[in-house]
Design an enzyme around this catalytic site. Structure first.
Site, PDB file in Angstrom:
ATOM      1  N   ASP A 259      -2.062  -2.240   9.887  1.00 16.27           N
ATOM      2  CA  ASP A 259      -2.410  -1.981   8.486  1.00 16.27           C
ATOM      3  C   ASP A 259      -3.057  -3.503   7.998  1.00 16.27           C
ATOM      4  O   ASP A 259      -3.006  -3.551   6.747  1.00 16.27           O
ATOM      5  CB  ASP A 259      -0.902  -1.835   7.884  1.00 16.27           C
ATOM      6  CG  ASP A 259      -0.433  -0.329   8.149  1.00 16.27           C
ATOM      7  OD1 ASP A 259      -1.282   0.673   8.624  1.00 16.27           O
ATOM      8  OD2 ASP A 259       0.737   0.089   7.842  1.00 16.27           O
TER       9      ASP A 259
ATOM     10  N   LYS B 133       0.764  -1.238  -0.103  1.00 12.12           N
ATOM     11  CA  LYS B 133      -0.073  -0.023   0.105  1.00 12.12           C
ATOM     12  C   LYS B 133       0.738   1.369   0.025  1.00 12.12           C
ATOM     13  O   LYS B 133       2.004   1.303   0.646  1.00 12.12           O
ATOM     14  CB  LYS B 133      -0.995   0.002   1.183  1.00 12.12           C
ATOM     15  CG  LYS B 133      -0.402   0.053   2.639  1.00 12.12           C
ATOM     16  CD  LYS B 133       0.157   1.158   3.288  1.00 12.12           C
ATOM     17  CE  LYS B 133       1.177   1.075   4.553  1.00 12.12           C
ATOM     18  NZ  LYS B 133       1.720   1.993   5.019  1.00 12.12           N
TER      19      LYS B 133
HETATM   20  P1  ATP Z   1       4.975  -0.985   8.867  1.00 13.28           P
HETATM   21  O1  ATP Z   1       3.801  -1.734   8.255  1.00 13.28           O
HETATM   22  O2  ATP Z   1       4.967  -0.963  10.104  1.00 13.28           O
HETATM   23  O3  ATP Z   1       4.638   0.357   7.987  1.00 13.28           O
HETATM   24  P2  ATP Z   1       6.917  -1.370   6.721  1.00 13.28           P
HETATM   25  O4  ATP Z   1       5.772  -1.722   5.825  1.00 13.28           O
HETATM   26  O5  ATP Z   1       7.766  -0.288   6.810  1.00 13.28           O
HETATM   27  O6  ATP Z   1       6.061  -1.717   8.206  1.00 13.28           O
HETATM   28  P3  ATP Z   1       7.548  -4.470   6.845  1.00 13.28           P
HETATM   29  O7  ATP Z   1       8.217  -4.836   5.661  1.00 13.28           O
HETATM   30  O8  ATP Z   1       6.203  -4.697   7.101  1.00 13.28           O
HETATM   31  O9  ATP Z   1       7.795  -2.789   6.962  1.00 13.28           O
HETATM   32  O10 ATP Z   1       8.174  -4.833   8.104  1.00 13.28           O
HETATM   33  C1  ATP Z   1       8.947  -4.231   9.189  1.00 13.28           C
HETATM   34  C2  ATP Z   1       9.602  -5.140  10.105  1.00 13.28           C
HETATM   35  O11 ATP Z   1       8.854  -6.161  10.678  1.00 13.28           O
HETATM   36  C3  ATP Z   1      10.687  -5.748   9.372  1.00 13.28           C
HETATM   37  O12 ATP Z   1      11.887  -5.346   9.559  1.00 13.28           O
HETATM   38  C4  ATP Z   1      10.706  -7.253  10.131  1.00 13.28           C
HETATM   39  O13 ATP Z   1      11.858  -7.241  11.159  1.00 13.28           O
HETATM   40  C5  ATP Z   1       9.638  -7.380  10.676  1.00 13.28           C
HETATM   41  N1  ATP Z   1       8.695  -8.352   9.965  1.00 13.28           N
HETATM   42  C6  ATP Z   1       7.915  -9.279  10.613  1.00 13.28           C
HETATM   43  N2  ATP Z   1       7.017  -9.927   9.568  1.00 13.28           N
HETATM   44  C7  ATP Z   1       7.571  -9.822   8.363  1.00 13.28           C
HETATM   45  C8  ATP Z   1       7.186  -9.885   6.989  1.00 13.28           C
HETATM   46  N3  ATP Z   1       6.328 -11.042   6.733  1.00 13.28           N
HETATM   47  N4  ATP Z   1       7.876  -9.484   6.123  1.00 13.28           N
HETATM   48  C9  ATP Z   1       8.772  -8.466   6.454  1.00 13.28           C
HETATM   49  N5  ATP Z   1       9.166  -7.961   7.696  1.00 13.28           N
HETATM   50  C10 ATP Z   1       8.569  -8.659   8.580  1.00 13.28           C
END
Ligand code: ATP
Length: 310
Positions: free
Chosen positions: A145, A17
């Site tokens: 989210d 998103k």
């Molecule tokens: P947010 O949804 O909090 O904005 P984001 O989109 O920036 O996060 P994500 O890639 O969803 O980031 O993941 C953030 C952190 O969560 C990663 O650094 C990782 O340590 C942890 N994590 C837990 N599950 C997952 C997953 N399925 N994929 C990626 N990271 C994950």
């Protein structure tokens, strides 16, 4: 129906998103901030394949550095599968294969997409047949989210971002995403915003605990007008993402120079999302950014939420 009647493997796809608008208010006692946001699901997807297994295991492909994604209970998809099993009394396990395309810690909700996909995949694999409302409840418990990744499209999120209402959006919007190799930590970006607001004296004694999305954002989406949307896009977290990583400002300027209508930090960053006038102009902007050595992807939105592929 016996368990043997179900498939051995289910493949679900869920979108990343962009926060087209993200207003951040006061911080609740539980640490969450009051938010008013507009999510748009875009055509950059996570694929989750759930396969019958005696235990709960998980593997990940599609990431440059595997150490950035946990494969244990810290993984949101693993937590989703276990939560569904305990909510429904399912006694077996599952192997989850995550094929990631959404950048890790990129501000595009990749982990949330994995969790939503895991819920849908395990529900189908195990034949637990939860209602959409029950799936939504489990999703909301996993993270603010996650419900959006389940629903997709374009939606307004209020409360902690998890109280969702669909937003009318006409046509398609073309985006160019510039991803960064190193992610940013969402909690750190929020903490940095609070510190910055204190520093500049902008932290009100009584910060708003309930926020609204400005009407022009909703009107622009309803009209399907990229020019009006570009003029009303905004992200309160942008200032802290730029303080943390000043070089992101160069990327924004390069995209605007190449002809994007507007550029914004997506969520907590560091992904930059450029809104473009047409598919052709997005292709041009993508090419220019690539010439500068950037990793640039052309995507569009809105797209549907987590859905079974096979
Ligand atoms: P947010 O949804 O909090 O904005 P984001 O989109 O920036 O996060 P994500 O890639 O969803 O980031 O993941 C953030 C952190 O969560 C990663 O650094 C990782 O340590 C942890 N994590 C837990 N599950 C997952 C997953 N399925 N994929 C990626 N990271 C994950």
């Amino acid at each position: 129906m016996t368990r043997e009647a179900f498939a051995e493997s289910v493949h679900v796809r869920a979108p990343g998103k962009i926060n087209v608008y993200l207003g951040v208010g006061g911080r609740h006692d539980d640490g969450y901030h009051a938010l008013a946001t507009v999510f748009q699901a875009v055509s950059l997807y996570e694929d989750v394949i759930a396969t019958d297994a005696p235990d709960f295991t998980l593997s990940v492909t599609g990431v440059d550095d595997p150490s950035t994604v946990p494969v244990d209970d810290r993984n949101l998809a693993m937590r989703a599968a276990k939560m569904l099993a305990s909510a429904t009394g399912y006694e077996g396990g599952v192997h989850l294969e995550l094929r990631k395309s959404v950048p890790v810690a990129g501000g595009m909700g990749g982990g949330s997409a994995d969790a939503a996909a895991a819920l849908v995949a395990c529900d189908a694999l195990w034949g637990t047949g939860l209602s959409p409302q029950r799936l939504h409840e489990l999703a909301a418990r996993l993270g603010a989210d996650v419900p959006f990744a389940l629903h997709g499209g374009t939606a307004v999120g209020t409360g902690r971002g998890d109280q969702l209402n669909p937003a009318l959006a006409r046509g398609r919007f073309d985006w160019v995403l510039v991803t960064s190799e190193a992610g940013l930590s969402t909690p750190e970006i929020y903490a940095r915003l609070d510190a910055h607001r204190t520093e500049i004296g902008a932290l009100a004694d009584d910060p708003p605990m309930s926020l609204d999305v400005p009407i022009p954002v909703l009107q622009a989406l309803r009209a399907g007008d990229p020019h009006s949307l570009a003029a009303s896009m905004f992200n309160d977290l942008e200032v802290s993402a730029l303080l943390e990583r000043p070089a992101l400002d160069d990327i924004i300027n390069e995209g605007l120079h190449a002809g994007a209508l507007s550029g914004i930090v997506s969520g907590s960053g560091p992904t930059i999302a450029f809104l473009c006038e047409t598919p052709d102009s997005a292709q041009y902007v993508q090419g220019e950014l690539q010439k500068n050595g950037r990793t640039a992807l052309h995507v569009h939105g809105p797209v549907p939420g987590a859905r079974i592929i096979s």
